[in-house]
Design a protein around this motif. Structure first.
Motif, short mmCIF file in Angstrom:
data_model
loop_
_atom_site.label_atom_id
_atom_site.label_comp_id
_atom_site.label_asym_id
_atom_site.label_seq_id
_atom_site.Cartn_x
_atom_site.Cartn_y
_atom_site.Cartn_z
N PHE A 656 -40.61 -62.55 -11.06
CA PHE A 656 -39.87 -62.04 -12.21
C PHE A 656 -40.82 -61.47 -13.26
CE2 PHE A 656 -37.54 -62.77 -16.29
CZ PHE A 656 -36.56 -61.82 -16.07
N ALA A 657 -41.87 -62.21 -13.58
CA ALA A 657 -42.81 -61.71 -14.59
C ALA A 657 -43.47 -60.42 -14.12
CB ALA A 657 -43.86 -62.78 -14.90
N ARG A 658 -43.82 -60.36 -12.86
CA ARG A 658 -44.43 -59.13 -12.35
C ARG A 658 -43.47 -57.95 -12.44
NH1 ARG A 658 -48.26 -59.90 -7.10
NH2 ARG A 658 -49.68 -61.47 -7.93
N SER A 659 -42.22 -58.20 -12.12
CA SER A 659 -41.23 -57.12 -12.16
C SER A 659 -41.04 -56.62 -13.58
CB SER A 659 -39.90 -57.62 -11.58
OG SER A 659 -38.93 -56.61 -11.61
N VAL A 660 -40.87 -57.53 -14.53
CA VAL A 660 -40.64 -57.13 -15.92
C VAL A 660 -41.88 -56.44 -16.49
CG1 VAL A 660 -40.14 -57.96 -18.25
CG2 VAL A 660 -38.86 -58.87 -16.29
N MET A 661 -43.05 -56.98 -16.18
CA MET A 661 -44.26 -56.34 -16.68
C MET A 661 -44.43 -54.94 -16.08
SD MET A 661 -45.65 -58.19 -18.97
CE MET A 661 -47.27 -57.40 -19.08
N ALA A 662 -44.04 -54.77 -14.83
CA ALA A 662 -44.11 -53.43 -14.22
C ALA A 662 -43.15 -52.48 -14.93
CB ALA A 662 -43.78 -53.52 -12.73
N SER A 663 -41.97 -52.99 -15.30
CA SER A 663 -41.00 -52.16 -16.03
C SER A 663 -41.58 -51.72 -17.37
CB SER A 663 -39.71 -52.94 -16.25
OG SER A 663 -39.15 -53.36 -15.04
N ARG A 664 -42.21 -52.68 -18.06
CA ARG A 664 -42.81 -52.34 -19.35
C ARG A 664 -43.96 -51.35 -19.20
NH1 ARG A 664 -46.60 -52.80 -22.87
NH2 ARG A 664 -46.14 -53.21 -25.09
N THR A 665 -44.76 -51.53 -18.16
CA THR A 665 -45.88 -50.62 -17.91
C THR A 665 -45.38 -49.20 -17.70
OG1 THR A 665 -47.25 -52.38 -17.00
CG2 THR A 665 -47.80 -50.12 -16.36
N GLU A 666 -44.28 -49.06 -16.97
CA GLU A 666 -43.71 -47.73 -16.74
C GLU A 666 -43.27 -47.10 -18.05
OE1 GLU A 666 -41.46 -44.37 -15.93
OE2 GLU A 666 -40.66 -46.13 -16.98
N LEU A 667 -42.65 -47.92 -18.93
CA LEU A 667 -42.21 -47.40 -20.22
C LEU A 667 -43.42 -46.99 -21.06
CD1 LEU A 667 -40.08 -46.82 -22.37
CD2 LEU A 667 -40.19 -49.24 -23.02
N ALA A 668 -44.45 -47.83 -21.08
CA ALA A 668 -45.64 -47.52 -21.88
C ALA A 668 -46.31 -46.23 -21.41
CB ALA A 668 -46.62 -48.69 -21.82
N ALA A 669 -46.16 -45.93 -20.12
CA ALA A 669 -46.79 -44.72 -19.58
C ALA A 669 -46.14 -43.44 -20.10
CB ALA A 669 -46.73 -44.75 -18.05
N VAL A 670 -44.88 -43.53 -20.52
CA VAL A 670 -44.17 -42.32 -20.98
C VAL A 670 -43.82 -42.38 -22.46
CG1 VAL A 670 -43.22 -41.89 -18.69
CG2 VAL A 670 -41.90 -43.26 -20.32
N GLU A 671 -44.05 -43.53 -23.11
CA GLU A 671 -43.69 -43.69 -24.52
C GLU A 671 -44.91 -44.12 -25.32
OE1 GLU A 671 -42.71 -43.56 -27.88
OE2 GLU A 671 -40.96 -43.10 -26.63
N PRO A 672 -45.50 -43.20 -26.10
CA PRO A 672 -46.72 -43.51 -26.84
C PRO A 672 -46.57 -44.65 -27.85
CG PRO A 672 -46.32 -41.14 -26.77
CD PRO A 672 -45.09 -41.79 -26.23
N ALA A 673 -45.34 -44.89 -28.33
CA ALA A 673 -45.14 -45.95 -29.32
C ALA A 673 -45.30 -47.34 -28.72
CB ALA A 673 -43.76 -45.83 -29.96
N VAL A 674 -45.23 -47.45 -27.39
CA VAL A 674 -45.35 -48.75 -26.72
C VAL A 674 -46.75 -48.87 -26.14
CG1 VAL A 674 -44.45 -50.23 -24.89
CG2 VAL A 674 -42.89 -48.75 -26.18
N PRO A 675 -47.59 -49.74 -26.70
CA PRO A 675 -48.97 -49.85 -26.22
C PRO A 675 -49.03 -50.58 -24.88
CG PRO A 675 -48.56 -51.52 -27.89
CD PRO A 675 -47.31 -50.67 -27.81
N PRO A 676 -50.08 -50.33 -24.11
CA PRO A 676 -50.24 -51.06 -22.83
C PRO A 676 -50.34 -52.56 -23.08
CG PRO A 676 -51.75 -49.18 -22.97
CD PRO A 676 -51.17 -49.36 -24.34
N LEU A 677 -49.92 -53.33 -22.09
CA LEU A 677 -50.00 -54.79 -22.15
C LEU A 677 -50.35 -55.28 -20.76
CD1 LEU A 677 -49.55 -57.31 -24.00
CD2 LEU A 677 -47.21 -57.38 -23.10
N ARG A 731 -34.78 -50.58 -17.83
CA ARG A 731 -35.75 -50.52 -16.73
C ARG A 731 -35.88 -51.86 -16.03
NH1 ARG A 731 -37.14 -46.32 -19.81
NH2 ARG A 731 -38.51 -44.67 -19.00
N ALA A 732 -35.94 -52.93 -16.83
CA ALA A 732 -36.07 -54.26 -16.24
C ALA A 732 -34.88 -54.59 -15.36
CB ALA A 732 -36.23 -55.31 -17.34
N ALA A 733 -33.67 -54.21 -15.80
CA ALA A 733 -32.47 -54.46 -15.01
C ALA A 733 -32.50 -53.67 -13.71
CB ALA A 733 -31.23 -54.10 -15.82
N ILE A 734 -32.91 -52.41 -13.77
CA ILE A 734 -33.00 -51.58 -12.56
C ILE A 734 -33.99 -52.18 -11.57
CG2 ILE A 734 -33.84 -49.36 -11.70
CD1 ILE A 734 -32.65 -48.08 -14.24
N ASP A 735 -35.15 -52.53 -12.06
CA ASP A 735 -36.22 -52.99 -11.18
C ASP A 735 -35.94 -54.37 -10.60
OD1 ASP A 735 -37.44 -50.64 -11.84
OD2 ASP A 735 -38.91 -51.53 -13.21
#
Length: 742
Positions: A656-677, A731-735
């Protein structure tokens, strides 16, 4: 074989310091039993480790390894002799050669009666390498005659005997008839035999049914501890009521994570001269297992970039409606009626009204609406969007209650004000903006034509602000609304660190200590406290006595800097905070000896401990200190344990943590306001994620609010963060849930 409730695990047996014969002279803490304990803790299981070390420097490596993983060292016995060590040489081909194994004091360790008393209150007892394991299991079996119903398992590769076992873990290696071994073990009287067989996977049998788990491919770095990780994964799954097949899969997945890095658990970088890492044993045959990444992100890999783009466009389209919903929610005066100092009658029915507003917002999106009411007039909303089938379920949890209002810039805290991109209002950041983000994510999924394969739940709960989980989140879970994962959009967005994902939070306990005195005239103080006077016979100032209690508590708090640690928290994070002090005779008057005194405390404690263990430790410590005072010895300190919140910990290496973190990483890749984590962080405050984890449900916290302005005057939320959080949630729900395309 059903484990009882309150599932904590006692792990009993060996530990060792693995010392590698390399240029760096690397040292790790490990051992069969030790590794199982660490791997259980990594999955959020409450665990205590019972073993032995010598009075030497190597013992500190073992203690540090336990503390880094949130496991108390109180049950680690110090015995005359040396801590176990293993000297390991790695060949050019990567194979490990054990040049020397000195089991030290572990070869003589036998749990004493006091340890057995504690162990036999566990839901599950696992035995690693242990001398006289047969005798120990017999002593445990005797406890069953007095009502104990715990499960007993053993790593039979390192401990002898099968009597009085519920689960036997065995190793067959590759090419060996594992089924025959399992059947022989069951025939010997063991209800369940689990056999690992290297690259051939694993099987389990109870005599009537057989389950199998294929080996999953992995890039193997080090097979050390893989078998121990498999055992821990199997036990953790069984504790959360997974069936045997699911438990085998979880064991393989845990082993997969272990073989992908050096040693038996994921270590920090070595510090100083000693690397506080661990590696060891386990059957190395489990090396060919999956790293879990494909399983946890299978949904994400199947979703094209245009689907995310469609969701993002829909979020932008309906963002203004989400803001309007938040304004409506703020206007509902859903103050928790049990807040201290609050006249609950002023807010009766307001939580219900806010949840009814939410229900009407989610209903048009295809959600079925259900209610769970554990406290009269305070119903929880359960809205469920059914999936198409075959996917994993996800809950979005938010509390609808707020704290009481405070005087600030604006006359009415329930009339939202928008100013410079901020929306001001009571509950805006904590956490009605989270509700708005949930709705916006669901609306965007609908608009983008995304049909989730798994069910999507909305759990909008009451009671969170007063830790009344039993009428809120816990009531929903007890009613059977269980899921495969949960996201709680509590405030985690403090600029510029927006949408931080938190997987850990401290537990807390609200309690008070009170002492009784003996009232007399204030001028008699010299007679009461000075030599030659009648002392306690004439009067006892309760303030003097409560100060002694305070000093004892302060001393314990200092000790906690060393005894209460966890790798997810900075040093000294866990505190015993005195918040209210009161002493009087029923009225506030200085010319008297006060005959009563009370301090109200709020403490925090790490994952790996239960609330009951913390309360017992405090009462014991204060009791010892009070026993030194004649008055307190005869008039014991009174404890009132009011409310508690268990600690939270979701394994960052889990699916679960891997999936959610992957979702966030995808968002950070296209949204400059969201920093990498790179990895989840520790939450700034407790949340209802803790109670999902208590049910074995992985839960993470990530939301649009800013915790710095929660419970504050002029509470506010950045409006743009609501849309960002919605994009993350969608994204988290989709993934996680998987999708069909409609």
């Amino acid at each position: 074989m059903t484990p009882p409730s309150s599932p904590w695990v006692a792990v009993v047996g060996d530990n060792t310091v693995d010392r590698y014969l390399d240029a760096a002279a690397t040292e790790y803490s490990g051992g069969n039993a030790f590794n199982v304990a660490v791997q259980l803790a990594a999955q959020g299981v409450a665990v205590r480790y019972f073993g032995a070390v010598g009075p030497d420097e190597d013992a500190e490596i073992i203690r540090r390894g336990l503390r880094r993983n949130g496991i108390a060292v109180d049950d680690l016995e110090v015995m005359p002799g040396e801590t176990a060590i293993t000297l390991i040489r790695v060949t050019e081909t990567g194979d490990r050669v054990f040049e020397r194994e000195d089991f030290g004091v572990t070869a003589a360790y036998r749990p004493g009666d006091d340890a057995l008393e504690s162990i036999s209150s566990a839901a599950w007892v696992h035995i690693g390498m242990l001398p006289d394991a047969d005798d120990f299991r017999g002593r445990l079996a005797a406890r069953r005659l007095t009502g104990w119903q715990g499960v007993v398992s053993q790593d039979c590769a390192v401990a002898s005997g099968l009597g009085n076992l519920d689960v036997a873990f065995l190793s067959a290696g590759e090419g060996v008839d594992a089924l025959a071994i399992a059947q022989t073990t069951v025939a010997a009287g063991v209800p369940l035999a689990v056999v690992t067989r290297g690259a051939d996977g694993a099987i389990a049998s109870d005599g009537s049914s057989t389950w199998s788990q294929d080996a999953l491919p992995a890039e193997v770095v080090d097979t050390t501890g893989a078998g121990d990780s498999f055992i821990a994964g199997f036990i953790a799954a069984q504790l959360r009521r997974d069936d045997v097949g699911q438990a085998l899969e979880n064991g393989a997945r845990r082993a997969a994570v272990t073989v992908s890095h050096p040693a038996g658990w994921a270590h920090p970088e070595p510090e100083g001269d000693v690397a506080d890492s661990d590696a060891r044993d386990g059957d190395a045959g489990d090396g060919d297992v999956a790293d879990g990444d494909a399983a946890s992100r299978s949904g994400a890999q199947s979703v094209a970039a245009d689907r995310y783009a469609a969701v993002d466009a829909a979020v932008d389209e309906f963002a203004a409606e989400a803001t309007a919903l938040l304004i409506e929610l703020v206007a509902v005066r859903s103050v928790n009626p049990l807040q201290p100092g609050v006249d609950g009658s002023l807010y009766a029915g307001e939580e219900k009204r806010a949840n009814e507003l939410l229900a009407e917002a989610f209903r048009p999106l295809g959600f079925g609406i259900e209610w769970v009411e554990a406290a009269e007039g305070r119903p929880n909303l359960v809205a469920i969007l059914p999936g198409s089938g075959g996917g994993r379920s996800l809950a979005l949890n938010g509390h609808i209650d707020t704290v009481s209002p405070q005087a600030g810039r604006f006359d009415d805290p329930w009339t939202a004000v928008i100013e410079d991109g901020w929306l001001y209002g009571l509950g805006a950041t904590d956490m009605k903006a989270g509700h708005a983000a949930m709705w916006l994510a669901a609306r965007a999924l609908q608009k983008a034509g995304v049909t989730l394969a798994g069910d999507l739940h909305i759990h909008s709960v009451v009671g969170e602000e007063t830790m009344s989980h039993e009428i809120g989140t816990t009531a929903i879970l007890e009613a059977g609304y269980l899921v495969d994962g949960a996201i709680v959009p509590e405030p985690t967005s403090t600029a510029p660190d927006l949408l931080r994902v938190a997987n850990a939070a401290a537990g807390n306990y609200l309690f008070s200590v009170a002492v009784r005195g003996k009232s007399t005239h204030w001028a008699s103080r010299n007679l009461a406290i000075r030599a030659g006077g009648p002392g306690d016979e004439i009067g006892v100032n309760a303030i003097d006595k409560i100060v002694q209690v305070y000093n004892a508590m302060r001393q314990l708090e200092e000790q906690w800097a060393f005894t209460k640690t966890h790798p997810s928290f900075p040093a000294g994070a866990f505190i015993i905070h005195p918040g209210v002090l009161r002493a009087d005779i029923g009225v506030e008057a200085a010319p008297y000896f006060p005959d009563r005194a009370r301090i109200d405390y709020l403490l925090s404690f790490p994952p790996g401990y239960t609330s009951a263990e913390i309360a017992a430790e405090i009462e014991e410590h204060v009791g010892h200190a009070a026993a030194m005072d004649p008055w307190l010895r005869e008039h014991p300190v009174e404890f009132t344990w009011t409310d508690t919140w268990p600690p939270a910990f979701t394994d960052p290496a889990g699916d679960f943590a891997r999936s959610v973190m992957a979702s966030r990483t995808e968002l950070a890749a296209v949204e400059p306001a969201v920093p990498p984590l790179e990895e989840p962080v520790t939450a700034a405050a407790q949340s209802d994620a803790n109670f999902y984890e208590a049910y074995g449900i992985p839960a993470l916290v990530c939301g649009p609010g800013d915790v710095r302005v929660a419970h504050a005057t002029d509470e506010r939320v950045a409006i743009e963060n609501i849309a960002l959080a919605a994009r993350m949630i969608a994204r988290a729900a989709i993934d996680w849930c998987g999708t069909d395309r409609t």
